[in-house]
Design a protein around this motif. Structure first.
Motif, short mmCIF file in Angstrom:
data_model
loop_
_atom_site.label_atom_id
_atom_site.label_comp_id
_atom_site.label_asym_id
_atom_site.label_seq_id
_atom_site.Cartn_x
_atom_site.Cartn_y
_atom_site.Cartn_z
N THR A 204 10.96 16.33 2.73
CA THR A 204 10.23 15.33 1.93
C THR A 204 10.60 13.92 2.38
O THR A 204 11.76 13.54 2.37
N LEU A 205 9.57 13.17 2.78
CA LEU A 205 9.79 11.75 3.09
C LEU A 205 9.66 10.91 1.84
O LEU A 205 10.32 9.90 1.67
N ARG A 206 8.75 11.34 0.96
CA ARG A 206 8.47 10.54 -0.22
C ARG A 206 7.73 11.39 -1.25
O ARG A 206 6.67 11.92 -0.96
N PHE A 207 8.32 11.53 -2.44
CA PHE A 207 7.63 12.17 -3.55
C PHE A 207 6.76 11.12 -4.23
O PHE A 207 7.23 10.01 -4.49
N ILE A 208 5.52 11.43 -4.48
CA ILE A 208 4.60 10.47 -5.12
C ILE A 208 4.40 10.82 -6.59
O ILE A 208 4.42 9.95 -7.45
N GLY A 209 4.22 12.09 -6.88
CA GLY A 209 3.99 12.50 -8.26
C GLY A 209 2.50 12.59 -8.58
O GLY A 209 1.66 12.58 -7.67
N GLU A 210 2.18 12.66 -9.86
CA GLU A 210 0.79 12.91 -10.25
C GLU A 210 -0.04 11.64 -10.21
O GLU A 210 0.34 10.62 -10.76
N VAL A 211 -1.16 11.75 -9.53
CA VAL A 211 -2.10 10.63 -9.46
C VAL A 211 -3.51 11.19 -9.70
O VAL A 211 -3.75 12.38 -9.49
N ASP A 212 -4.41 10.32 -10.14
CA ASP A 212 -5.78 10.80 -10.33
C ASP A 212 -6.50 10.84 -8.98
O ASP A 212 -5.96 10.43 -7.95
N HIS A 213 -7.74 11.34 -9.02
CA HIS A 213 -8.46 11.57 -7.77
C HIS A 213 -8.64 10.29 -6.95
O HIS A 213 -8.47 10.29 -5.74
N HIS A 214 -8.94 9.18 -7.65
CA HIS A 214 -9.17 7.93 -6.91
C HIS A 214 -7.89 7.45 -6.24
O HIS A 214 -7.90 7.04 -5.08
N ARG A 215 -6.80 7.53 -6.99
CA ARG A 215 -5.53 7.09 -6.43
C ARG A 215 -5.13 8.02 -5.27
O ARG A 215 -4.57 7.56 -4.27
N ALA A 216 -5.43 9.29 -5.38
CA ALA A 216 -5.12 10.23 -4.29
C ALA A 216 -5.87 9.82 -3.02
O ALA A 216 -5.31 9.86 -1.91
N GLU A 217 -7.11 9.39 -3.19
CA GLU A 217 -7.88 8.94 -2.01
C GLU A 217 -7.28 7.66 -1.44
O GLU A 217 -7.22 7.49 -0.22
N ASP A 218 -6.84 6.76 -2.32
CA ASP A 218 -6.19 5.53 -1.86
C ASP A 218 -4.92 5.85 -1.05
O ASP A 218 -4.65 5.23 -0.03
#
Ligand code: 3AM
Length: 180
Positions: A41-55
Motif C-alpha cells: 500500500t502506497l496510500r490508503f484513501i478510504g471511502e469516496v463517492d463516485h465523483h470523487r473516485a473519478e477525480d
C-alpha cells in the motif's frame, strides 16, 4: 450514491508473490493473504463517492515517477493495543518507495484527499491476526532474514477494496505506468 473504498498500491511480480505465499504457514489461526490480495500500500484513501473516485483516478494520471527497484527484506508485525494484528514482509530500500508515496500523496491532495497521518512503512501484508491466533514470534524469528531477488515495480495500481465475509477483495480499477 455508492461509496468506493480506494487505496493506491504496488503489485509485486508473480515470482515474488509465489515466494511470499510459500512462507505463509506457522501461525495458527492466521488469515493468510491470497495471491490476489498481495500488494504494497502506497496510500490508503478510504471511502469516496463516485465523483470523487473519478477525480482520484484522473489525478493519478498525472503521476510521473521512475520505476522502483526493490527486494523483500525480513518480516515484521503491527500491533494494536498490545495485540499483533498484521504480519508483513518488509520491502527495501525504503527511500524510493517513500518518495513515490509522497508523490502520490501530493497528487491526491490536489483533489482534496486529506494527507496521510500514519508513518509510511513499506510492507506487504502476509496475514491478519486476531486474539485467537497463535504466537507470532516464532514466525518472525524464522523469517528475520527473508530476502528475495531484486525486482521492479513498474506501475502503480488504484484498487477498490470490497469488504467481504472471508476478508477483503481487491479489484484493480486503474494502472499507472512508472518510467523505466
Ligand atoms: O497494505 P495493508 O494490508 O497493510 O490495512 C489496510 C490495508 O493495508 C489499509 O489499507 C490497505 C488496503 O485496505 N487500511 C485500512 N484502513 C485504513 C486506514 N483507516 C488503512 N490504512 C490507513 N488508514
Amino acid at each position: 450514491m455508492s461509496a468506493h473504498r480506494l487505496f493506491v498500491a504496488l503489485r509485486p511480480p508473480r515470482p515474488i508473490r509465489a515466494q511470499l505465499t510459500a512462507a505463509m504457514h506457522g501461525i495458527s489461526g492466521a488469515r493468510w493473504q491470497s495471491d490476489d490480495q498481495l500488494h504494497l500500500t502506497l496510500r490508503f484513501i478510504g471511502e469516496v463517492d463516485h465523483h470523487r473516485a473519478e477525480d482520484v483516478a484522473a489525478a493519478l494520471g498525472a503521476l510521473h515517477a521512475p520505476s522502483v527497484a526493490a527486494r523483500i527484506a525480513g518480516v515484521g508485525m503491527f500491533e494494536r493495543r498490545g495485540q499483533p494484528h498484521t504480519v508483513w514482509a518488509g520491502v527495501a530500500p525504503a527511500e524510493p518507495l517513500a518518495a513515490l508515496h509522497h508523490k502520490v500523496d501530493q497528487l491526491l491532495a490536489r483533489v482534496g484527499v486529506a494527507g496521510e497521518t500514519r508513518a509510511f512503512v513499506p510492507h506487504i501484508t502476509l496475514a491478519r491476526l486476531n486474539r485467537s491466533s497463535g504466537p507470532v514470534a516464532p514466525f518472525v524469528a524464522l523469517h528475520s532474514d527473508l530476502a528475495s531477488e531484486a525486482f521492479t515495480f513498474d506501475h502503480v495500481t488504484l484498487y477498490e477494496s470490497e469488504l467481504a465475509h472471508g476478508g477483503s477483495r481487491y479489484h484493480p480499477v486503474a494502472r499507472y505506468p512508472l518510467a523505466s
